[in-house]
Design an enzyme around this catalytic site. Sequence first.
Site, PDB file in Angstrom:
ATOM      1  CD  GLU A 163       3.453  -4.583  -6.414  1.00 43.80           C
ATOM      2  OE1 GLU A 163       3.072  -5.811  -6.476  1.00 43.80           O
ATOM      3  OE2 GLU A 163       3.481  -3.770  -5.453  1.00 43.80           O
TER       4      GLU A 163
ATOM      5  CE1 TYR B 189       0.662  -6.291  -8.504  1.00 43.81           C
ATOM      6  CE2 TYR B 189       1.489  -7.722 -10.263  1.00 43.81           C
ATOM      7  CZ  TYR B 189       1.960  -7.289  -9.145  1.00 43.81           C
ATOM      8  OH  TYR B 189       2.989  -7.310  -8.422  1.00 43.81           O
TER       9      TYR B 189
END
Length: 428
Positions: A198, A110
Site C-alpha cells: 500500500e 491512493y
Amino acid sequence: MKLLEYEAKDLFRERAIPVPPTGGVIKTLAQLPAALKRAGKGPWVLKVQVLAGGRGKAGGVKLAKTPAEAKAVAKAMLGMTLVTKQTGPQGILVQEVLVDKASDIARELYLSIVLDRREGKPVVIASAEGGVEIEELARTRPECILKEPVDPVRGLEAFQARRLAFAMRLAPELVGEFVSMVTKLARLFLDTDASLVEVNPLIVTKQGKLIALDGKFSTDDNALFRQKALAGRRDLEASALEREAKEVGISYVGLDGNIGCMVNGAGLAMGTMDTVKLAGGEPANFLDVGGGANAEQVTRAFEIILKDKKVKAVLINIFGGIMKCTTIAEGVLTALKKIKLDVPLVVRLEGTEVEAGKKLLVASGAALILADSLWDAAQKAVAAAAAGKAAAAGAGSAAKSIRGASGAAAPKGRKAARPAKSRVPAGR
Ligand code: GDP
Ligand code: MN
C-alpha cells in the site's frame, strides 16, 4: 509478516520505485544529526516506525524546519507510546523513528494491491482522492475507487496500468511515471508473495514528481520458505515466546488471559478457547501441539505455556484420532516428570482407547484434574485458575474470588476469544 514503513520503502527503492530521500531510522537522539545530514537539506519529516496506520493523526508524523526542531520532535517521539485508531488503547512503544527529507505536496493519491479472495487474484486499488482514509472513501464515495485485477503470471497489463493512470487526472508527463510505478508495485507484489502493498499517500510534488510517501507491506507467512530475504527479517508482530514456539514446530499465539491451553489441531484449539471463554474464563494462548502429541511435543508445549507468568491453570484438551489416548497419557506423564508444574492441570482426553488412557493418568497418582467433556474441562480449568489466583492473593480476597469462580458455571462473556484472524496459523 508485516514490514515497517522504512523497510517497505527500502523494497520500493530496490526496484526503482521513487521514494523521498532518506536519512534512515534512528533509535537514539545521538543518531539524529547524521540522519539529517544523510537526508539532505531540510525541512525534514520525522515518522514513528510502528506497525499501525493512522500515525499522522495521532502525532506520529511531524515536520521539522531546523535541526533544533528535529531534535525536539525526535526526543518526544523516541520512547513515546503511540495510540492510533489501529493500535488499541494500550498503544505501541516507539523505538525507531524514520528521518526523511520532507516533500512539497501538491496532491495525494491512493494506490494499493491486495489479494482479492473472490477474484482469486491480486487487485490494484487506486483513487485520485488520496490522503483520506480509504475505508471512509469506500463507504461514502465508492465511485472514486478504481480496481484492476492482476494476472498472477503476466502481471499488470500495460492497458490496465494506463487505464488507472488516466483516471488519476495526472499531468500528461506524469502518466508514464504512474504506469511505471503501478506496474513495478504489481511485480513486487507477485515476486514477494505479498498479501498487501500500500502507498497512501502516493503524492504529486509541487515540483511535479510522483513519490511513494508512505509504504505498507505484508507477506504471506506460508510463503516465507521461498522468500528467504524476507524470512530472515525480524517479525515484529510475534512475541519472543511466539518465536520460540515456532522454532520447535508449535503454533502458539499469546493472549491476555490466565488459562494456558494445550490442544492438538487448530480447529479444536479454537473450540477450546471459545469454550473457556463461555465458561467465564480467559485463555492465555492459542496452542496447537501439532500432529504428534508425543512426550517431546507435550514437554515443549508445557515449557512455552509456563513461561507466560500470567498462566494460573493449564488445560490439556487432546483428541486421540490417529494417536491413541494411551500414548497421549504416557506423553503427558513423561512431560510431568520433567516439568516443574506449579499450577493446577486439567486434562480432557477423547478418542481411541480413551478409558485406558484415563486409567493410566489416574494410576500414576499425578496431581491433575480429569475432565470428561470439553464443557466439564473448561469449567474445571476456570475454577482452578480462579482458586489459584485467590490463593496467591491471600485469604482475605480468596472467598470473593472463589465465589466469582463458581459463577463460571453460567456462561458469561460470549465475546470471541480468538486472536486476530490473520495471526492464527492455517488449520491442519
Ligand atoms: P500515516 O498517517 O500513518 O498513514 O502516515 P503517512 O506517512 O501517510 O503520513 C500522514 C500524513 O502526513 C500524509 O498524508 C501527509 O499529509 C503528511 N506528510 C507525511 N510526510 C510529509 C512530507 O514530507 N511533507 C508534508 N508536507 N506532509 C507530509
Ligand atoms: Mn499513510
